[in-house]
Design an enzyme around this catalytic site. Structure first.
Site, PDB file in Angstrom:
ATOM      1  N   ASP A 316     -65.316  14.177  94.768  1.00  0.00           N
ATOM      2  CA  ASP A 316     -66.442  14.649  93.978  1.00  0.00           C
ATOM      3  C   ASP A 316     -67.276  15.683  94.726  1.00  0.00           C
ATOM      4  OD1 ASP A 316     -68.385  14.369  91.716  1.00  0.00           O
ATOM      5  OD2 ASP A 316     -69.675  13.578  93.301  1.00  0.00           O
ATOM      6  N   GLU A 369     -62.788  18.430  93.231  1.00  0.00           N
ATOM      7  CA  GLU A 369     -63.667  18.906  92.167  1.00  0.00           C
ATOM      8  C   GLU A 369     -64.533  20.004  92.790  1.00  0.00           C
ATOM      9  OE1 GLU A 369     -67.507  18.663  89.639  1.00  0.00           O
ATOM     10  OE2 GLU A 369     -67.316  17.553  91.500  1.00  0.00           O
TER      11      GLU A 369
END
Length: 656
Positions: A316, A369
Site C-alpha cells: 500500500d 500500489e
C-alpha cells in the site's frame, strides 16, 4: 491470584540473529521476538523478547500477575537494547502487555509489536498464541504454482473486505471459517484466479478499513484465531485460488498501545521533523533509515508467506514512501543529499524487501500500489528498479473511470483516455485495478458511475468489463461490482446480494461476469503476452466519432482474438470493422447478449470479411454495432483449431 515468577535469561542462541537484526538483515525476527512457548529448567512457559533501547526498564504484565509491573521484570540482553524474560506456567490466550518505564519516568503500556494474536477491539492487549500445529493441505497447490510463469498466466483478482463481504443477520462479522464455507465456493464458482484481502492485521479503528495497523504480526481477532485464518487460506488453495494480502508498510497510527513512540521516544518512526508524520492521515511514517525497522518490516512480509502460506502482497501507498515531498508544501520537507525529493532510504528498503521475499518465496506476487510515473517499479534493483513484479496501473484506472463517467455525447472529445494507456502498457508489468478506493466517499459504485438510464448503466458496465478483460494487464475488481450494487461500499454492513437474486439485470450481470471470467482463463491470447506489442495490435485506435476501439490480442502460438468495443449511446449502423485477413469471423462473446441483460441486437453470430478497406485494413467486417457493447471475434479457422484441440484433449482425458 498466584503470581508467575520470572526466570532470568538462560544461555541462548540469539546473538547472531540479534546481530543480523541490528544490521537490517534478519527476515525472521518472528522466530526470536514476541512470545514463544518453550521449556526452561523443566518448566513449560513463554519467553518474551522486545526491542526498547531507550527504556529505563521493561516488564511483562497481564492477568496472570494482576498487571503488576514489578512481578515479571525483563532483562537486557547482550546488545543492551533487547529485553528478555521467561515466565512459566502461562497458557494460550493469556493476555499481556509490556510495561515500559521511560527515561523520564513515564509508564507506557504497550502491546507486543511481534504478537501473533490480540484482544478484540476495543480491548488492546496482546494474547499468547502458538502458531505451530496447523496441518496444511496445500502441498500440491504450491507444487503447481511453482511451475507456472505468472507473467504468462491468467490473474483475475476479486478484492474483498472480509469484515463486510457478508454479515450475520444480527450484524456480527462472519468468522474466518464462515468465510471458508461461503466466500471460497463463491470465488471459485465466479471464476476468479485470486482473492485480495484488504488489511487483516490487527487494527483498532474499523473506519480505517485496516490501514492503521497496531499489530503487524497478528491477524485480526474479530473473525477468529490465527489457525482459523490459516484454514481459510488453505481452503482457497484447495480450490486453486491464490491469496494476496493488502500490506501497510508506509505508516502506522498514534494509538497509545501501538508502535507510536514505543519506548518513550521515536523508535519505529523517523525522528526527523520532516519525515516523522503523514499529517493528512494523522499517522507516523516508518524510519527506513533504521536497520531494526528494516528487519521488522521485511520479517513481517516474509512472516505471512512463511506461516500463513499467502501467495502475494499488495504493498500500500508506495508513492508516499518514495517522495520526501509527498503531501507536503514548500518548506515542509528537506531534500536528500543530492537535492532531490526522492527518499533514498525508502527506495533501498523496497529493493531489500523484494529481494528478501523472492529469495525465500520465488513464486511470490509483490504488487506495488504506486500512483505516480516512477520508473522501473517492476524491474530488478540491479538495473535501478524497485524489484516488484507487478504494479497497479493507476493511470489507466483514472482515465477509464473518467471516460466512463462522461455522457456518451462528450466521449468523442476524450477518446485519448481510451487509448493513451497503450503508450506505456509494456513499460511495467501491470495490474488493472478497480479497487475499493473507487467506490466510496461519493465516488459512486462502478455501475452508478455510468451515465444514462437504468438499462444503459448495466450496458455500460458490461461493455467496460469486456474492454478491461481484453486490455493488456492482469485484472482486479472490488466486491459488489459483479452484480451491480448501486450503493457505495459501506464497511459497516455486508453486500446487497439480494439484488442478484431478486432483480433480473443484477442477476444477469452476475451471469456475464462469471462467463467473462471463465472465457478469460481459457483464452491464452488474453494473458500470455503482456510485455510487448507481439501480443497486441490496434485495428482502430482513432474511431472517436463512434466512441469505438478495436484491437487484436495474440497468444504465443499466434492465435488471435479481436475485441471490438462501442462506448456510444447509438447503434453503429453499417459499421465496418477493419481486419487483416479475409474469411469468416465468429462472435465468441457479446456483452449485449440477452442472457447477460442486453438487447440482443446482433442477430448473426458469424460474419464474412469483405474486400472493402476500413481502419487502414484491406478487408472489413460489416455489421450493425450495438450501443454500449463489447464483442470478441475469432476467425473460423482459429475457432476450428481451438475446437479440434479441445476434442483431442478430451479424447486423451477419456483414454487416461
Amino acid at each position: 491470584m498466584k503470581a508467575k515468577q520470572t526466570t532470568a535469561p538462560a544461555e541462548n542462541m540469539t546473538d547472531f540473529p540479534l546481530y543480523l537484526y541490528h544490521h537490517g538483515k534478519n527476515d525472521r525476527i518472528y522466530e526470536i521476538f514476541g512470545a514463544h512457548k518453550e521449556s526452561r529448567g523443566g518448566k513449560v512457559g513463554y519467553t518474551f523478547r522486545v526491542w526498547a533501547p531507550h527504556a529505563k526498564s521493561v516488564s511483562v504484565v497481564g492477568d496472570f500477575n494482576g498487571w503488576n509491573e514489578g512481578q515479571n521484570p525483563m532483562f537486557r540482553m547482550v546488545d543492551n537494547e533487547v529485553f528478555e524474560t521467561f515466565i512459566p506456567d502461562l497458557k494460550q490466550y493469556d493476555v499481556y502487555k509490556y510495561c515500559i518505564i521511560t527515561e523520564d519516568g513515564r509508564k507506557l503500556m504497550k502491546a507486543d509489536p511481534v504478537a501473533f494474536h490480540a484482544e478484540t477491539a476495543p480491548s488492546t492487549a496482546s494474547k499468547l498464541y502458538d502458531l505451530e500445529g496447523y496441518d496444511w493441505q496445500d502441498k500440491e497447490y504450491f507444487e503447481h504454482i511453482s511451475k507456472k510463469n505468472i507473467y504468462a498466466s491468467p490473474v483475475n483478482v476479486y478484492e474483498v473486505n472480509l469484515l463486510s463481504w457478508k454479515r450475520h443477520e444480527d450484524g456480527n462479522f462472519y468468522s474466518y471459517r464462515d468465510l471458508a464455507k461461503e466466500l471460497v465456493p463463491y470465488v471459485k464458482d465466479m471464476g476468479y484466479t485470486h482473492v485480495e484481502f484488504m488489511p487483516i492485521t490487527e487494527f483498532p479503528f474499523e473506519g480505517s478499513w485496516g490501514y492503521q495497523v497496531t499489530g503487524y504480526f497478528a491477524v485480526t481477532s474479530r473473525m477468529g484465531t490465527p489457525h482459523d485464518f490459516m484454514y481459510l487460506i488453505d481452503c482457497f488453495h484447495k480450490e486453486g485460488i491464490g491469496v494476496i494480502l493488502d500490506w501497510v508498510p508506509a505508516h502506522f497510527p498514534k494509538d497509545a498501545h501501538g508502535l507510536y513512540e514505543f519506548d518513550g521516544q521515536p523508535l519505529y518512526e523517523s525522528s526527523q521533523w520532516d519525515r516523522m508524520e503523514h499529517k493528512s492521515w494523522g499517522t507516523r511514517r516508518f524510519d527506513y533509515g533504521r536497520n531494526e525497522v528494516l528487519s521488522f518490516l521485511i520479517s513481517d512480509a516474509c512472516f505471512f508467506f512463511d506461516k500463513y502460506h499467502i501467495d502475494g502482497l499488495r504493498v500500500d501507498a508506495v508513492a508516499s514512501m518514495l517522495y520526501l515531498d509527498y503531501d507536503k508544501r514548500d518548506g515542509e520537507w528537506v531534500p536528500n543529499i543530492y537535492g532531490e525529493n526522492k527518499n533514498l532510504e525508502a527506495i533501498a528498503f523496497l529493493r531489500k524487501l523484494n529481494e528478501a521475499v523472492f529469495l525465500r518465496f520465488p513464486y511470490a506476487l509483490m504488487v506495488a500500489e504506486e500512483s505516480t510515473a516512477w520508473g522501473l517499479v517492476t524491474k530488478p534493483g540491479s538495473v535501478g528498479g524497485l524489484g516488484f513484479n507487478f504494479k497497479w496501473n493507476m493511470g489507466w484506472m483514472n482515465d477509464m473511470l473518467s471516460y466512463m463517467s462522461l455522457n456518451p455525447f462528450f466521449r468523442m472529445n476524450n477518446h485519448n483516455k481510451l487509448t493513451f494507456s497503450m503508450m506505456y502498457a509494456f513499460s511495467e508489468n501491470y495490474v488493472l485495478p478497480i479497487s475499493h478506493d473507487e467506490v466510496v466517499h461519493g465516488k459512486c459504485s462502478l455501475i452508478n458511475k455510468m451515465p444514462g438510464t437504468y438499462e444503459e448503466k448495466f450496458a455500460g458496465v458490461r461493455a467496460f468489463l469486456g474492454y478491461m478483460t481484453a486490455h493488456p494487464g492482469k485484472k482486479l475488481n472490488f466486491m459488489g461490482y459483479e452484480f451491480g450494487q448501486f450503493k457505495e461500499w459501506d464497511y459497516h454492513e455486508g453486500l446487497e446480494f439480494f439484488l442478484r437474486d431478486e432483480y433480473e439485470l443484477h442477476g444477469k450481470l452476475s451471469v456475464m461476469v462469471k462467463a467473462l471470467n471463465e472465457f478469460y482463463k481459457s483464452t491464452p491470447a488474453l494473458f500470455e503476452i503482456e510485455d510487448s506489442w507481439d501480443g497486441f495490435e490496434w485495428l482502430a485506435a482513432d474511431d472517436a466519432d463512434r466512441n469505438a476501439v478495436s484491437f487484436i490480442r495474440r497468444d504465443k502460438k499466434g492465435n488471435e482474438l479481436i475485441a471490438l468495443v462501442s462506448f456510444s449511446g447509438a447503434v453503429g449502423k453499417d459499421y465496418l470493422l477493419g481486419v487483416n485477413q479475409k474469411g469468416k469471423y465468429k462472435v465468441v462473446f457479446n456483452s449485449d447478449d440477452k442472457k447477460y441483460g442486453g438487447e440482443g441486437l446482433l442477430k448473426k453470430q458469424t460474419f464474412t470479411a469483405v474486400k472493402r478497406p476500413s481502419h487502414g485494413k484491406e478487408y472489413s467486417i460489416p455489421l450493425d454495432l450495438p450501443k454500449f457493447t463489447c464483442l470478441y471475434l475469432v476467425r473460423e479457422a482459429e475457432t476450428a483449431k481451438a475446437k479440434d484441440k479441445g476434442t483431442t484433449a478430451n479424447t486423451k482425458a477419456v483414454k487416461k
